[in-house]
Design an enzyme around this catalytic site. Sequence first.
Site, PDB file in Angstrom:
ATOM      1  N   GLY A 157       0.820  -1.214   0.000  1.00 16.62           N
ATOM      2  CA  GLY A 157       0.000   0.000   0.000  1.00 16.62           C
ATOM      3  C   GLY A 157       0.847   1.254   0.000  1.00 16.62           C
ATOM      4  N   TYR A 158       1.362   1.621  -1.161  1.00 18.95           N
ATOM      5  CA  TYR A 158       2.059   2.909  -1.298  1.00 18.95           C
ATOM      6  C   TYR A 158       1.110   3.926  -1.951  1.00 18.95           C
ATOM      7  CZ  TYR A 158       6.351  -0.027  -1.107  1.00 18.95           C
ATOM      8  OH  TYR A 158       7.328  -0.918  -0.784  1.00 18.95           O
ATOM      9  N   GLU A 193      11.657  -4.510  -6.549  1.00 14.75           N
ATOM     10  CA  GLU A 193      10.525  -4.710  -7.447  1.00 14.75           C
ATOM     11  C   GLU A 193      10.974  -4.526  -8.896  1.00 14.75           C
ATOM     12  OE1 GLU A 193       6.996  -2.667  -6.118  1.00 14.75           O
ATOM     13  OE2 GLU A 193       6.113  -2.705  -8.122  1.00 14.75           O
ATOM     14  N   SER A 223      -2.741  -4.005  -4.719  1.00  8.75           N
ATOM     15  CA  SER A 223      -2.972  -5.303  -5.364  1.00  8.75           C
ATOM     16  C   SER A 223      -2.908  -6.439  -4.362  1.00  8.75           C
ATOM     17  CB  SER A 223      -1.925  -5.534  -6.455  1.00  8.75           C
ATOM     18  OG  SER A 223      -1.993  -4.491  -7.396  1.00  8.75           O
ATOM     19  N   ASN A 231       8.247   4.974 -16.586  1.00  3.01           N
ATOM     20  CA  ASN A 231       9.421   5.003 -17.461  1.00  3.01           C
ATOM     21  C   ASN A 231       9.895   6.438 -17.734  1.00  3.01           C
ATOM     22  OD1 ASN A 231       9.322   2.273 -17.417  1.00  3.01           O
ATOM     23  ND2 ASN A 231       9.044   1.980 -19.632  1.00  3.01           N
TER      24      ASN A 231
HETATM   25  C1  LIG Z   1      -2.643  -3.140 -11.971  1.00  6.56           C
HETATM   26  C2  LIG Z   1      -1.869  -2.240 -11.067  1.00  6.56           C
HETATM   27  C3  LIG Z   1      -1.288  -2.748  -9.928  1.00  6.56           C
HETATM   28  C4  LIG Z   1      -0.618  -1.916  -9.049  1.00  6.56           C
HETATM   29  N1  LIG Z   1      -0.159  -2.428  -7.883  1.00  6.56           N
HETATM   30  C5  LIG Z   1       0.285  -1.592  -6.915  1.00  6.56           C
HETATM   31  C6  LIG Z   1       0.521  -2.056  -5.611  1.00  6.56           C
HETATM   32  O1  LIG Z   1       0.387  -3.245  -5.319  1.00  6.56           O
HETATM   33  N2  LIG Z   1       0.877  -1.167  -4.664  1.00  6.56           N
HETATM   34  C7  LIG Z   1       1.029   0.161  -4.934  1.00  6.56           C
HETATM   35  O2  LIG Z   1       1.351   0.924  -4.024  1.00  6.56           O
HETATM   36  N3  LIG Z   1       0.840   0.645  -6.181  1.00  6.56           N
HETATM   37  C8  LIG Z   1       0.451  -0.198  -7.173  1.00  6.56           C
HETATM   38  N4  LIG Z   1       0.181   0.284  -8.439  1.00  6.56           N
HETATM   39  C9  LIG Z   1       0.315   1.725  -8.692  1.00  6.56           C
HETATM   40  C10 LIG Z   1       1.446   2.108  -9.624  1.00  6.56           C
HETATM   41  O3  LIG Z   1       2.654   2.008  -8.962  1.00  6.56           O
HETATM   42  C11 LIG Z   1       1.146   3.531 -10.118  1.00  6.56           C
HETATM   43  O4  LIG Z   1       0.180   3.390 -11.132  1.00  6.56           O
HETATM   44  C12 LIG Z   1       2.354   4.255 -10.610  1.00  6.56           C
HETATM   45  O5  LIG Z   1       3.141   4.625  -9.536  1.00  6.56           O
HETATM   46  C13 LIG Z   1       2.003   5.514 -11.403  1.00  6.56           C
HETATM   47  O6  LIG Z   1       1.179   6.368 -10.675  1.00  6.56           O
HETATM   48  P1  LIG Z   1      -0.193   6.895 -11.306  1.00  6.56           P
HETATM   49  O7  LIG Z   1      -0.923   5.742 -11.835  1.00  6.56           O
HETATM   50  O8  LIG Z   1      -0.855   7.724 -10.282  1.00  6.56           O
HETATM   51  O9  LIG Z   1       0.258   7.791 -12.529  1.00  6.56           O
HETATM   52  P2  LIG Z   1       0.655   9.338 -12.484  1.00  6.56           P
HETATM   53  O10 LIG Z   1       1.653   9.567 -11.423  1.00  6.56           O
HETATM   54  O11 LIG Z   1      -0.571  10.165 -12.485  1.00  6.56           O
HETATM   55  O12 LIG Z   1       1.421   9.491 -13.866  1.00  6.56           O
HETATM   56  C14 LIG Z   1       0.747   9.702 -15.105  1.00  6.56           C
HETATM   57  C15 LIG Z   1       1.780  10.081 -16.145  1.00  6.56           C
HETATM   58  O13 LIG Z   1       2.408  11.318 -15.778  1.00  6.56           O
HETATM   59  C16 LIG Z   1       3.808  11.165 -15.837  1.00  6.56           C
HETATM   60  N5  LIG Z   1       4.459  12.021 -14.860  1.00  6.56           N
HETATM   61  C17 LIG Z   1       4.110  12.236 -13.578  1.00  6.56           C
HETATM   62  N6  LIG Z   1       4.984  13.024 -12.983  1.00  6.56           N
HETATM   63  C18 LIG Z   1       5.940  13.334 -13.903  1.00  6.56           C
HETATM   64  C19 LIG Z   1       7.107  14.136 -13.901  1.00  6.56           C
HETATM   65  N7  LIG Z   1       7.506  14.777 -12.823  1.00  6.56           N
HETATM   66  N8  LIG Z   1       7.846  14.221 -15.045  1.00  6.56           N
HETATM   67  C20 LIG Z   1       7.447  13.572 -16.148  1.00  6.56           C
HETATM   68  N9  LIG Z   1       6.330  12.792 -16.221  1.00  6.56           N
HETATM   69  C21 LIG Z   1       5.589  12.684 -15.108  1.00  6.56           C
HETATM   70  C22 LIG Z   1       4.045   9.718 -15.530  1.00  6.56           C
HETATM   71  O14 LIG Z   1       5.317   9.295 -15.964  1.00  6.56           O
HETATM   72  C23 LIG Z   1       2.908   9.069 -16.273  1.00  6.56           C
HETATM   73  O15 LIG Z   1       3.243   8.937 -17.618  1.00  6.56           O
HETATM   74  C24 LIG Z   1      -0.467  -0.538  -9.348  1.00  6.56           C
HETATM   75  C25 LIG Z   1      -1.024  -0.022 -10.528  1.00  6.56           C
HETATM   76  C26 LIG Z   1      -1.735  -0.860 -11.369  1.00  6.56           C
HETATM   77  C27 LIG Z   1      -2.385  -0.279 -12.571  1.00  6.56           C
END
Ligand SMILES: Cc1cc2nc3c(=O)[nH]c(=O)nc-3n(C[C@H](O)[C@H](O)[C@H](O)COP(=O)(O)OP(=O)(O)OC[C@H]3O[C@@H](n4cnc5c(N)ncnc54)[C@H](O)[C@@H]3O)c2cc1C
Lengths: 387, 355
Positions: free
Chosen positions: A126-127, A242, A160, A370
């Site tokens: 849960g991050y 990870e 997840s 990425n």
């Molecule tokens: C199926 C699934 C399982 C997951 N499992 C877990 C889990 O078990 N535990 C957990 O804690 N998390 C989990 N995650 C979360 C995952 O780690 C996040 O989706 C990820 O960290 C991206 O965050 P976000 O989805 O809020 O995207 P956002 O942070 O909103 O990013 C959206 C876009 O903006 C870009 N962006 C944001 N900031 C910048 C910047 N400063 N410069 C350039 N580009 C930027 C990003 O690169 C991306 O392209 C899961 C996600 C999914 C979909």
Amino acid sequence: MEFEWDAEYADFRRELRAFIQDRRTPELLAEYAATYGSGGPLIGAFHRELDERGWMRMCWPVENGGEGRNLLYQYIFVEEMEYYGMPYGNLTYTSIAPSIVAFGSDAQKAEWLPGIYRGEYCFAIGYSEPNAGTDLASLRTRAELDGDEYVINGQKIWTSLADVSTHIWLAVRTDPDARKHAGVSIIVVPTDTPGVTIRPLYTMYGGHTCETFYDDVRVPAANVVGGVNQGWGIVMHALNHERVGLAAVGALARLYDQLVAHLRDRRPEKLEDPVARRRLAELELDIREHRALALRNAWIISRGGTPIAEASMAKISGTELRTRIANVSMDLLGREGGLSVDSGAAAPYEGRAEFNFRLSPIFRFGGGTNEVQRDIVAAAGLGLARG
Amino acid sequence: MDLELTETQLLLQEAVRSYLEREVPYDRIREQEKAGTSDAVLWKGIVDQGWLGLLFSEENGGAGGSLVDVGLVVEEIARRAAIVPILEVAAVGHVLERCGEDVSDLLAAIQAGEAVPVPAVWEGAGSEGAPSVAVRDGVLRGEKHFVDYGQSATHHVVAALDGLYVVDARTPEVTTTPLRSIGRTPLCHVRYEGVPARRVAGLEASALLVRLGRSLSAVQIVGGLQQALDMTVEYVKVRKQFGVAIGSFQAVRHHAANMAIRVASTRLLAYETLDAIDRGVASDAQAALAKASASRAAPEVTMLAHQLHGGNGVIEENDLYFYTLRAKEQSLAWGSFDECMAVVAGQVHVEPDWF
Ligand SMILES: Cc1cc2nc3c(=O)[nH]c(=O)nc-3n(C[C@H](O)[C@H](O)[C@H](O)COP(=O)(O)OP(=O)(O)OC[C@H]3O[C@@H](n4cnc5c(N)ncnc54)[C@H](O)[C@@H]3O)c2cc1C
């Protein structure tokens, strides 16, 4: 430079491969496919067998129940398991257990590690929060000390496996006044604690993840890992682990081999076509390039180093390659490439290319997007200052 | 030359778009995906709105639209991810109107919503190769693979050895086996076991059908990609990280710009090809090239859309997956990138007439 594996590694790979081939039953694979990482009875039994051989924790320190082996064994283990599409423990094993080993108290290790290596405990992570994704350090789920307990309130998303987990490895804000990275702690929440609510979120690849809500959840203060307000370093450590998993080569090599085998058995004319062969050759090139980066990353870790730019490079190349292999495979196969596993025998190799296409987006933004990884390569790898 | 839509075309586009937004709720689409069915309610709406009339000349009771007009309808329907055989009926309708022998009854039935004919072209695992199905003494035997909407169509327009034949798909001699695939739209394998077949056109019509199918497929892809692009642009304006809209980060802006470049070039090639078909000057290579462009753009654009949506883009509550999955299916239909590039490569110009 010297690229040959020492004999003991090659022996280990052979032994492991023979074991996998023996245990790789259709029933086990079916359970794995149907549960998307949450496990089942056959998977549990398989893990116990792996643990009896010491393989689930061979790289842990001896004092924590491991064998203190070089991390390259772990790399080989993951590569082979991924190649054969076998369940080898989810992030509980690849990311959380190493963090408990590194940061947990003796009491915490005694309480959680045996449950993990016996396959009885599953830790959900849960991050992420709705407004704390890439900007994870802005997380707001609050934990306040009340006597010898913390009281937790807030919301997480993408937790997840929360619905099948025994524990949640939760990042919380313990000091709202500190700089944002400095006020974060890791606390372990037993999933059945009153006040924890879990809601599934269904995804386009068929599995689901969860939203989790915390409403006056009371957890012993002794469940804080690695010290109060020390959470950020632990999260970074766990995410590094990870990422090594995200860069794994096995699954990609397997997708390639399945494509070639399908063409050989069902579409031999394609293998006569120089254009199709060229496409396959490009995939082979991509996989070998990626393997080189992934192996270098693991090698640095195995020597006690901390790869930063190298880890990001491997994470980018592996996750983008997964999309490319799935996509190129489908394009080569043509219309049958789009058939999903529900089409039965008509679907080429159980619709694995189609499934991986749907699955692949999550790896490119999960575990640190990425875009951020490219920034890390530029900053840590190339010394380019940020604007 | 006019590289923009005319006033009338803009009105048509707007009319179709607002009708679909009003009449086709996304939840209904989700239910149809699960059930593997097509949207009969919307099909009736399409008939009532008279959009099918765009396909046909006034002598045939139609409104005499251009293929660009038809493309706009196909594009908007794809943009809504609606599950109806519009591409299929449009391709067949145009080919029959143009090359059909004695088909006015069928054209009238299409416009009245009584006939929903779909093409049955391919026989292999992919979308390539010439048909081998033959008709003897007015009876058709054989198999066709990957027939879109074949299970709900009233008629199949079958590409046979010597041209196009129409068969009634509701007769017991026609068996359909449904297939499930990435696009989540109806698809099936078909066996024809001695079904009466009516010859409607020759081989030049079969070739036209493939050219038009490819061009309309490209337009369909463009519709979905445009929607994925628009959704992404809106999302990066409102999604905040680090206290600012993510659309302010250069990495995000470059991804969005790359999406826009792909959509713009693919759109122009797709409509140029439709126009060339209308004018009777399109080659097989031109149509294959337009389709290859769209097929390549499909995964590129949708995967960037996912990258910018992060986790929110992959849950089924979000509408983005419609476009990702449909666009990949459509990129394989009527020839994948590889299959279409093989056609282009077969006709590579040593000294192309570029301008
Ligand atoms: C199926 C699934 C399982 C997951 N499992 C877990 C889990 O078990 N535990 C957990 O804690 N998390 C989990 N995650 C979360 C995952 O780690 C996040 O989706 C990820 O960290 C991206 O965050 P976000 O989805 O809020 O995207 P956002 O942070 O909103 O990013 C959206 C876009 O903006 C870009 N962006 C944001 N900031 C910048 C910047 N400063 N410069 C350039 N580009 C930027 C990003 O690169 C991306 O392209 C899961 C996600 C999914 C979909």
